[in-house]
Design an enzyme around this catalytic site. Sequence first.
Site, PDB file in Angstrom:
ATOM      1  CG  HIS A 145      44.068  52.075  35.836  1.00 17.99           C
ATOM      2  ND1 HIS A 145      44.505  52.452  37.288  1.00 17.99           N
ATOM      3  CD2 HIS A 145      43.682  50.698  35.859  1.00 17.99           C
ATOM      4  CE1 HIS A 145      44.330  51.376  38.083  1.00 17.99           C
ATOM      5  NE2 HIS A 145      43.817  50.776  37.271  1.00 17.99           N
ATOM      6  CB  SER A 305      42.468  42.224  30.707  1.00 14.20           C
ATOM      7  OG  SER A 305      43.877  41.693  30.929  1.00 14.20           O
ATOM      8  CD  GLU A 491      41.161  50.420  38.873  1.00 17.80           C
ATOM      9  OE1 GLU A 491      40.549  49.403  38.032  1.00 17.80           O
ATOM     10  OE2 GLU A 491      41.652  49.994  40.211  1.00 17.80           O
ATOM     11  CE1 TYR A 531      38.744  46.451  39.603  1.00 19.64           C
ATOM     12  CE2 TYR A 531      40.274  47.286  41.102  1.00 19.64           C
ATOM     13  CZ  TYR A 531      40.204  46.540  39.834  1.00 19.64           C
ATOM     14  OH  TYR A 531      41.391  46.769  39.289  1.00 19.64           O
ATOM     15  CG  ASP A 664      64.785  60.565  29.131  1.00 18.74           C
ATOM     16  OD1 ASP A 664      63.708  61.405  28.747  1.00 18.74           O
ATOM     17  OD2 ASP A 664      65.325  60.735  30.072  1.00 18.74           O
ATOM     18  CB  SER A 666      62.126  58.293  21.568  1.00 16.72           C
ATOM     19  OG  SER A 666      61.976  59.403  21.507  1.00 16.72           O
ATOM     20  CB  THR A 669      65.247  55.425  23.796  1.00 13.52           C
ATOM     21  OG1 THR A 669      64.297  56.148  24.762  1.00 13.52           O
ATOM     22  CG2 THR A 669      65.172  56.372  22.500  1.00 13.52           C
TER      23      THR A 669
END
Length: 735
Positions: A145, A305, A491, A531, A664, A666, A669
Site C-alpha cells: 500500500h 494512519s 482496505e 474500503y 538507487d 539505497s 541516495t
Amino acid sequence: MAGRKTACCGLSALEVTLGVLFIIMTAVSVTLIALMATWKTETDPVTPEPQHKPYLIGVGRADCTGPPADIPLMGYAKPQQTAAGIHTRLYSRAFIIDDGRRRVVFVTADVGMISQRLRLEVLQALKVKYGDLYRQDNVVLSGTHTHCGLAGYFQYTLFMISSKGYMKASIEPLVNGIVKSIDIAHSNMRPGRIYRSQGELDDSSINRSPHSYLNNPEEERHRYKWNTDKQVLVLKFTDLDGDGIGMLSWFAVHAVSMNYTNQMVSSDNMGYASYLMEQDKNPGELPGKGGFVAGFSSSNLGDVSPNTRGPHCMNTGLPRAYLNRSCPVGGTMMCKAFGPSDDMFDSTKIIGHKIYSKAKELYANTVEEVTGFLHSAHQWVNMTNVTVQIDDTHTVSTCKPALGHSFAAGTTDGGGDLNFTQGAVEGDPFWDGIRDALLGEPSNQTQECHHPKPILFNTGEMNWPLPWHPQIIDVQIITIGSVAVVAVPGEMTTMSGRRLREAVKQELESEGAFRDSVVVIAGLSNVYTHYITTFEEYQVQRYEGASTIYGPHTLSAYLLKYRDLARAIAQDRVSDLPGGPQPPFFEKNLFNLLPDAPVDKKPENSSFGDVLQQVYPVYRQGDVVSVTFVAGNPRHSGDIRDKTFVTVEIYDNRTNTWEVVHTDASWETRFHWLKGSNQQSNSTIEWHIPPSAPSGSYRIKHFGHYKQWKGLRPVITPYEGTSDIFRVAASFYYQ
C-alpha cells in the site's frame, strides 16, 4: 518302599499341579497380551498423526520498479503527482511453503494494491511456466500500500481515468517482478521450519476516523484497548540448521508517511522496514541482494494512519477536531496530518524503523514452531448481489458499486482539492447536477441500497468504455499449520478486521481440527475494491464509509463468504466449494492517455551524461553530496529492473578499483529527474552521507538512455556520466 513311593507320588502331584497352573497362567497372559495388542491396533484412529515433518520452504525477491518518469503515482489520485525519480526501488517478495501434500504462495509487493488485471496476468504467466502448480486458490498477492508506486495497471475505467489509462510500461515490470520473485523462491526450496511470534507496537499509528470508530457498539469497543490494532505477527523461516532464510510480518498501518507532494518512486515505511531487516541479515550486500528475504505486509489498515501527530490546520497550526475534516479558515485544503516529524523523509524513517525494530525483536525471540498441514480455499464472488440472513426473518443484500460524496473529500493523509467534506450524508445540488449531466442520475434502487450514502459516482451503472468498478472479486484463505492468512480485496477498517478474524477463527476451531489458531488479515490482496467498514461506521459516511462501494452490508457479505471458506478448510472439504463466476479479462477498449516520451534534447556543446553542476572536493559524514547531469527521459530506459540509474563508488587502494557502495535502491541516495523546457531534462543525484561511511575517495555515476532521431526513425542510446572524485573526511566535534 511304600512310604517312599507315596512321598514321591505326593511330590509329583504337587509338581504337576504347579506346572499346570504355570502353563494356564502363561497361556492366559499370552492371550491377554495378544488381545490388548489386537484391541489397540483396531481402535487406533485411521487418520494420519499431526504432521511434524519439515516443510519445504522457498523465498525470493525481485525488482518491480518500472520507469520512474511521467507515469502517475498510485494512491493519492493527484493528477499532478507523476513520477520524477527514485527514492527507493520497489520489490516483490515471495514465500513458498510445501508440506508434501499441498503448496501455498504468499507474495507481498511494494505496490499500492493488487489490481484484478495484475493478478490475472501473473496467474497467466505462472500457468505458462508451471502448469497447474501455482493457481488462483494457492497464490496470494498482497500490496504493501505504498502510495508512491507507479499506477497504470488496472482494467476498470475509474482507475484508468485517475491514472492516465492502462500502461504496459507500468504493468509489465510488476508482472515480471512478481513472477521472478516466485521463480527464485521456487528454485531454492529446501527443508526448513517455521516459527511464529506475536507482539504489540504502540506509538506508530493512530485512527484517522475516530468518529466512525466510536459509532461501533460500546460493548464491542470495550473489548479492545486501542482504536487501532497494534498486533505484529512474525513468521520466521529457517533451514534445518536453524539459519534464518526469511521473515514475513503483518502490521496494520497505511504506507503514507511519504505525502502527496513527493514525486519519487518510494516503498515508504513498510519498504524501509524490509530494507533495514534485509540489510541486517545480508551483511555486506547491496540493497535488493542477498539470500535473506524480509516481507512486511499490510493488514486491516483502512482507518489507520502513520501520521501520529494527527490532523492540523496548516494556516493556524492548531489541531483539527471537526467531524468534516475542515478548518475554520481555508476549509479542507488547509487540513493535513503529519508526524512524527515535520519532514516526510524523517517520518518514513522513524515509522519504518519502529516497525523493523519490533519485527526484529519478535524474530529473535520466536519459540513457537508452526506445524501441521497446509490448506487453501478460494472463490470468485459477484459482490453486487450477495444476500445475507441477519436474523430469522430478515435478509440484507450488497449493492452495485457506488462512491459517496465524502470519497471526493479524501482523508487527513491526503485531502481532496475541491470543497467536499467528510461525513456528508446529504448530496450537494451543485455537484449532483454536474454528475447527472455528465454521468446520469443514479437509479432509485442504487440510491436506496446505499443509504445513507449520497452517491457521487454510481459506478455500478457505468460501463463505458469499460465497467468502472469490478463486480467479480476474490475471497481466499490459506492456512500454514495453525496460522490462517485471510486475503482481503480491499482496505478493512480496524473493527471490520477484528470481526473477520474472530469469525474465521470460530469456524476453523469449530470442527476440532484447528487449535490455538492465529488469524491475520492480508489487505489489498488480489483485486482492489476500496474500503470495507462496519455497518455502524458506514452510517457516519466519512471517507472510508463513502468508499465502501458495495453498500452498508459489505462486511456482512464478506463475513458470510469467508466463514464458508474457513468451514470448508476445517472440514477438509475445499474441493466441494463452487468456483463462482469468472472475472473478465478485457482485451478491447483499454486506453492509454499518456503519450510516448518525446526525443531528448541537450544543451549546445554538451553530451548526455555531462555534469552540469559538479560536486565539492571534500565532504564529511552527515553532509549531502549533490551532482546534476545532462539526462534523457528515464522512460527511455524501459524495464530497468535489476539495474540502477545511480551508483556511489569508493576507491579501493588495495586493488586499485572502484567498488559500488550504494545504488538507487539505497536509502541514502535520491535520484531526481527534472523535465526542462524544449525537451531538455537533467538528473540530480543526492547522496546523504551516513555516519558509518568510511573516509576515502568517492565518485557518483549516473546511467540512462536518450532518444534521438537517426534518419527516419528514433533510436535509443545508452549513456553514463561520472562526477569528479571527492573525499569524505571524518567528522570532528569539539566541545
